[in-house]
Design a protein around this motif. Structure first.
Motif, PDB file in Angstrom:
ATOM      1  N   UNK A   3      54.138  29.086  -1.044  1.00  0.00           N
ATOM      2  CA  UNK A   3      53.829  29.130  -2.469  1.00  0.00           C
ATOM      3  C   UNK A   3      53.129  27.865  -2.939  1.00  0.00           C
ATOM      4  N   UNK A   4      52.862  26.961  -1.998  1.00  0.00           N
ATOM      5  CA  UNK A   4      52.246  25.689  -2.378  1.00  0.00           C
ATOM      6  C   UNK A   4      50.938  25.465  -1.638  1.00  0.00           C
ATOM      7  N   UNK A   5      50.320  26.557  -1.237  1.00  0.00           N
ATOM      8  CA  UNK A   5      48.964  26.444  -0.677  1.00  0.00           C
ATOM      9  C   UNK A   5      48.869  26.555   0.830  1.00  0.00           C
ATOM     10  N   UNK A  64      48.735  20.963  -4.873  1.00  0.00           N
ATOM     11  CA  UNK A  64      48.929  20.265  -3.600  1.00  0.00           C
ATOM     12  C   UNK A  64      47.592  20.130  -2.868  1.00  0.00           C
ATOM     13  N   UNK A  65      47.579  19.259  -1.875  1.00  0.00           N
ATOM     14  CA  UNK A  65      46.374  19.113  -1.039  1.00  0.00           C
ATOM     15  C   UNK A  65      45.977  20.471  -0.472  1.00  0.00           C
ATOM     16  N   UNK A  66      46.976  21.230  -0.050  1.00  0.00           N
ATOM     17  CA  UNK A  66      46.686  22.531   0.557  1.00  0.00           C
ATOM     18  C   UNK A  66      45.999  23.443  -0.455  1.00  0.00           C
ATOM     19  N   UNK A  67      46.500  23.422  -1.682  1.00  0.00           N
ATOM     20  CA  UNK A  67      45.874  24.256  -2.719  1.00  0.00           C
ATOM     21  C   UNK A  67      44.440  23.798  -3.005  1.00  0.00           C
ATOM     22  N   UNK A  68      44.252  22.494  -2.986  1.00  0.00           N
ATOM     23  CA  UNK A  68      42.883  21.978  -3.150  1.00  0.00           C
ATOM     24  C   UNK A  68      41.967  22.540  -2.071  1.00  0.00           C
ATOM     25  N   UNK A  69      42.426  22.454  -0.841  1.00  0.00           N
ATOM     26  CA  UNK A  69      41.543  22.825   0.274  1.00  0.00           C
ATOM     27  C   UNK A  69      41.348  24.337   0.359  1.00  0.00           C
ATOM     28  N   UNK A  70      42.314  25.094  -0.132  1.00  0.00           N
ATOM     29  CA  UNK A  70      42.134  26.555  -0.168  1.00  0.00           C
ATOM     30  C   UNK A  70      40.928  26.929  -1.032  1.00  0.00           C
ATOM     31  N   UNK A  71      40.641  26.055  -2.028  1.00  0.00           N
ATOM     32  CA  UNK A  71      39.506  26.360  -2.918  1.00  0.00           C
ATOM     33  C   UNK A  71      38.183  26.436  -2.173  1.00  0.00           C
ATOM     34  N   UNK A  72      38.114  25.746  -1.032  1.00  0.00           N
ATOM     35  CA  UNK A  72      36.879  25.825  -0.236  1.00  0.00           C
ATOM     36  C   UNK A  72      37.189  26.453   1.133  1.00  0.00           C
TER      37      UNK A  72
END
Lengths: 585, 585
Positions: B146-148, B116-124
């Motif tokens: 569970x989805x970021x 998800x977008x949220x999971x993407x942004x958690x990476x940074x």
């Protein structure tokens, strides 16, 4: 103390929008200038500020945003001439006698007895100008000069009522003068002149300066029309900047042209624009034409800004009637006012569904009208007359019925209220030609239809529908007229508010029918050179109304230059003279 | 020198929009904050800035005007769950396996394998919050935690999927606690719980903080929902002002509620709003609900302003799908996107006529996005994922097909171009339930329909229509889809551009069908307390999922206050426990 002075000076500089400090010339409330933009056949949904996705109208949008958007503006009529009759007089159009669209060789026009906005404003010494489409009579006696306007440049009627010409925009320029071979071709065509009057062949561009009249071009060049309008409008403002003026700008755009009948017009569409606007927008030919309107409006506003007239000038923008939807891509869009319940998509021009009469509109007046504001108070084009009269300090004329109401409160105050308890819409339910009667009414949030029919060009498909009860919508909650509260057959059992509204509406309707006085246009005897076959606007009958253009740098620079002593000297300068009155200007 | 200092100080004071000089906290381009407003069932024509006449959305309009209006924004799907699947993943929804609207006791949800977008942004290291309607699975394992998303407050699905309650706004306040008589009345009703799960009776309000989950209210109080959302959203920004954050605000407004099925709801309409917004707009209950959305958006923006975050924050606004038109006044409006050619007015939600998928949208980013600008470049909700990834500096995930395209150029540059050569619209032409396939495509100015059918709630009236050739419109010139270029039966003989476009479209369509991979949702075994009749969100099964509200000043002040050491400590806290996990927050 020195620092305080510095502070105050800086404050003045920094809080003015321009670096140059521009001061209002007069008290802004003392006879403000009026600029009235009136686009032809433009629909509610056609502008950027009303949500069209591919339109390009940055200047119009900016003015709307910086003023008050008027989301409930009704035209005085759903077609051209009667809409303009209502606008000019503040009266329901059937009172004026204008009950239809005037033709190109018609003998009728707005009766001279009617008081126009321009005549009102002349009473307090406004200079009045009109640029664009008049359409309240093409005979000399009915042209703007005789209806209160000092200056006029434009087409006396719609731009599909004759052929314009067009200058090619590619490198290989077509002849700009159609007199030669092309005109010969025309002569060979079997198409007869209307009423035996060749004036109907070619669109004229007319200029008036007080009572001096001149046909500038015939046929006019559609690709150069906007430049001329633009020149007139901006020069009019410049030349009159020191005193109150009224500039009425009824664009001949974005009405369709005669299209395939237009022998000079090589455009694939029934829209036109200058070369620099052709193929410029994603919306196609309609979008290009509208972008050109936007350009003209931007130039007018820039002129007002440069002359420091923003605070002295109230600008209104609206349209004459809804879009001519059967015109395919060349027609406009009513946007949200789709009239879903109709079941046909032809709810624009000449219908009294919202799409036919609900106009895009805004008012702009720097310093007086709150920027970024909106109102959904009910306004009619007929309100312009009493509103301008009020703002200019002119008493309303005695002894006439005015249907318009002063909307100044709505414009100037945050919570100004509409004065239209019942706003009746006269229309054409039995098919178009002059069967005019009350077709619908707006009352509070309700819109009641007494009859419904599709717009111009679609009558034959669907007959007029009359119901037992008024077909009732709440157009505040349901602007697309999708869900009737009363379907016309059964009164709404469970909605006492709606039932009470229907009762009030029926009482008001009965009263309106019992008291309304239809006007008759007094016949006007033929003037010099007029008569059967000679009522149309014709530069030269010996050339079948085709003449060279007089518009050159010299002509252009001399607009508005006739000395005031000469003004009003000659009343009935006639259009039809063969010299097209070169001596008069 | 003293005067120069005074000058510079004054300059700073007078040119800042606030009297307080606010400085960007980081380089604006270094991991900007993202605020994504996503309204439910809002149509293109519903806002002030898109032309609705009686709507009141001053805050939304102001943000739109001060940013870039995106006039050609397509949702990823014409109904809720799959639109959100596409938004969250940047992928065509059938790839994710979400092929329908998820029910209230469903076992399915957005596969955890999807990024998800949220999971993407958690990476940074973004802090991620979501407030409102999730609708990608109500089981604990599928909820936002569970989805970021670090934080969540909202309804897990649509607000017609159970009964909310309502606090009376008149002097005589109804009991705010429905446990007593009213609930007893409910128990006596014959309406069975869905799948034997009483969770379907009452709408829950869920709060998550990392993996700690709590049911705050059940049934939730619809008249107080906006206050809670508002509190969450503004406090989330305040608490995270120093570091990059992503606030996803998928409003549960302006979806209709269950209306008459809603035993707690005394509103005559299927819309809700706080007491201070009831009967506030001319547009009725829908307008009131939308005005409340506008209020929340205004508060979020004011918070950003006060914290000096405007230049560090990009705001996007759009909707999940078109209006649910058969919902009478309680549904929204598609404005100009009326789909006239359909012949039925149900071209909104769940249809792939423009009305169903064309969304109101704008982007706002002070200092980066040109104010008062507009673009009609084709954008999809699926573009949010790659665009936010790009702006945050996160590489796109490996090994997955992304259908979205980076739209940063369109937002940040004057002439940024869409990267969608062909944008396919998956839909439901054979009636609603999971028969998903390509229904239409956008290609340049063209929109081609491979099949057409009316929207949700109107299927039965009109069968799906398949034509021999694609039904083709030029939606740049004809956004209302009134005049087909190809009517589906005959290729356009005289329009070589359109013929060539149809050929390209048919080739691309064949390619899409040949290569597209439909996703399957991996089954997720029952978690603790789950099983048949126990998949729904239920605060306490012994009271048939009706519990007192936990929302009080103490709860409210403790949002986001759990120490970071505790975070992520417990993974699968279960919703269904009878204590509704009072110990977890």
């Amino acid at each position: 103390m020195n620092q305080l002075k510095t502070f105050l000076l800086l404050l003045a500089v920094l809080t003015s929008t321009k670096t140059r400090v521009v001061k209002a010339l007069r008290d802004p409330l003392d006879r403000p200038n009026f600029v009235l933009f009136f686009v032809d056949d433009l629909g509610y949904g056609d502008l950027g500020f009303t949500g069209h996705p591919t339109t390009s109208t940055p200047n119009i949008d900016k003015l709307a945003w910086n003023g008050k958007t008027l989301t409930t503006w009704y035209s005085g009529c759903s077609v051209c001439s009667c809409s303009r009759a209502a606008l000019m007089t503040g009266r329901q159009y059937p009172r004026t006698g204008i009950r239809e669209v005037l033709g190109v060789v018609d003998t009728l026009g707005l009766p001279l007895e009617e008081v126009t906005i321009a005549e009102q404003l002349k009473k307090v010494n406004y200079t009045t100008g009109i640029v664009g489409k008049w359409h309240l009579g093409q005979r000399l006696a009915y042209l703007p000069s005789n209806q209160g306007f000092d200056y006029y440049l434009g087409i006396p009627y719609s731009d599909d009522m004759g052929n314009g010409k067009e200058t090619s925009c590619s490198g290989d320029r077509k002849s700009e003068d159609p007199q030669t071979e092309e005109q010969d071709k025309m002569k060979g065509k079997p198409r007869p002149p209307r009423d035996n009057d060749y004036a109907a062949w070619y669109l004229p561009l007319v200029y008036q300066e007080h009572n001096r009249t001149r046909i500038v071009e015939q046929p006019l060049d559609l690709t150069k029309l906007a430049q001329k309008y633009n020149h007139f409008a901006t020069k009019f403002i410049e030349d009159n900047k020191d005193d109150p003026f009224f500039l009425y700008f009824p664009f001949s755009h974005v009405h369709t042209t005669s299209g395939n009948n237009n022998k000079w017009n090589s455009m694939p569409n029934k829209q036109y624009a200058s070369c620099s606007f052709q193929n410029r927008t994603k919306r196609g030919a309609f979008g290009d034409a509208l972008a050109e309107v936007d350009w003209m409006i931007g130039n007018v506003y820039e002129t007002l800004q440069c002359l420091g007239l923003e605070e002295n000038t109230i600008i209104l923008f609206t349209s004459d009637n809804g879009p001519w939807t059967p015109q395919h891509y060349d027609g406009g869009s009513y946007g949200i006012f789709s009239g879903e319940y109709a079941g046909y998509p032809w709810t624009g021009k000449a219908s009294t569904w919202e799409g036919g009469i609900r106009m895009p509109a805004f008012a702009h007046w720097k310093g007086q009208i709150e920027p970024f504001s909106r109102t959904s108070q009910t306004i009619s084009s007929m309100d312009v007359f009493p509103t301008f009269s009020h703002l200019a300090g002119v008493p309303l004329p005695d002894g006439i019925v005015l249907d318009g109401r002063d909307m100044a409160d709505i414009l100037l105050q945050e919570n100004g209220q509409s004065k239209h308890d019942f706003l009746f819409f006269y229309g054409f339910c039995n098919g178009y030609w002059p069967r005019t009667g009350v077709a619908a009414v707006r009352h509070g949030p309700y819109k009641a239809h007494f009859c419904t029919s599709p717009g111009l060009g679609a009558y034959e498909r669907t007959p007029t529908k009359y119901d037992k009860y008024p077909l009732l919508f709440n157009v505040e909650e349901d602007p697309s007229e999708t869900f009737p509260i009363c379907d016309g057959n059964t009164l709404p059992e469970n909605d006492p508010d709606a039932r009470a509204a229907i009762e009030r509406i029926l009482r008001a309707y009965a009263m309106e029918k019992a008291t309304f006085e239809y006007g008759k246009i007094p016949p006007l005897p033929p003037g010099p050179g007029e008569g059967k076959g000679h009522y149309g606007v014709c530069c030269n009958r010996s050339t079948n109304c085709s003449c060279e253009s007089l518009w050159d740098d010299n002509f252009q620079s001399r607009l508005f230059n006739v000395g005031s002593a000469e003004h009003h000297a000659r009343y009935h300068e006639h259009l039809g003279e063969e010299n097209h009155m070169k001596d008069t200007v």
